[in-house]
Design a protein around this motif. Sequence first.
Motif, PDB file in Angstrom:
ATOM      1  N   ILE A 213      -4.186   5.412  10.933  1.00  0.00           N
ATOM      2  CA  ILE A 213      -3.414   5.262   9.699  1.00  0.00           C
ATOM      3  C   ILE A 213      -2.996   3.807   9.561  1.00  0.00           C
ATOM      4  O   ILE A 213      -2.470   3.219  10.507  1.00  0.00           O
TER       5      ILE A 213
ATOM      6  N   SER B  52     -13.048   5.276  10.045  1.00  0.00           N
ATOM      7  CA  SER B  52     -12.384   6.119   9.059  1.00  0.00           C
ATOM      8  C   SER B  52     -10.882   6.009   9.271  1.00  0.00           C
ATOM      9  O   SER B  52     -10.407   6.092  10.407  1.00  0.00           O
ATOM     10  N   TYR B  53     -10.161   5.828   8.192  1.00  0.00           N
ATOM     11  CA  TYR B  53      -8.713   5.691   8.287  1.00  0.00           C
ATOM     12  C   TYR B  53      -8.089   6.105   6.975  1.00  0.00           C
ATOM     13  O   TYR B  53      -8.755   6.170   5.948  1.00  0.00           O
ATOM     14  N   GLU B  54      -6.811   6.420   7.037  1.00  0.00           N
ATOM     15  CA  GLU B  54      -6.089   6.680   5.801  1.00  0.00           C
ATOM     16  C   GLU B  54      -5.051   5.586   5.635  1.00  0.00           C
ATOM     17  O   GLU B  54      -4.654   4.937   6.606  1.00  0.00           O
TER      18      GLU B  54
END
Length: 90
Positions: A16, A39-41
């Motif tokens: 994150i 992949s990350y938010e």
Amino acid sequence: MFIIYRWLFLVMLQIILYELDGCPSCALVRQKLDERKLSYETVTVPRDRSDPLRQELFQKSGVPTVPVLQLGDLYIGESAEIIAYVEERF
């Protein structure tokens, strides 16, 4: 075999990025994460440093500023440190 373990680690690891809108340092970190195909938010935090979320990030990362990158239970503050960590580990 190493590739499989690395893939499993990345799939299981929640990443994150806590950031502010229009933050140049945050953009540099996003660019590095994208470059490494991670992949990350993203979570946009309030500008007010007295906000509870900002206070929590400060306690966990040790820095009162963004960006802050969360990798599982690890919190890293300051863009240069985040970028160095990502380059070294990924």
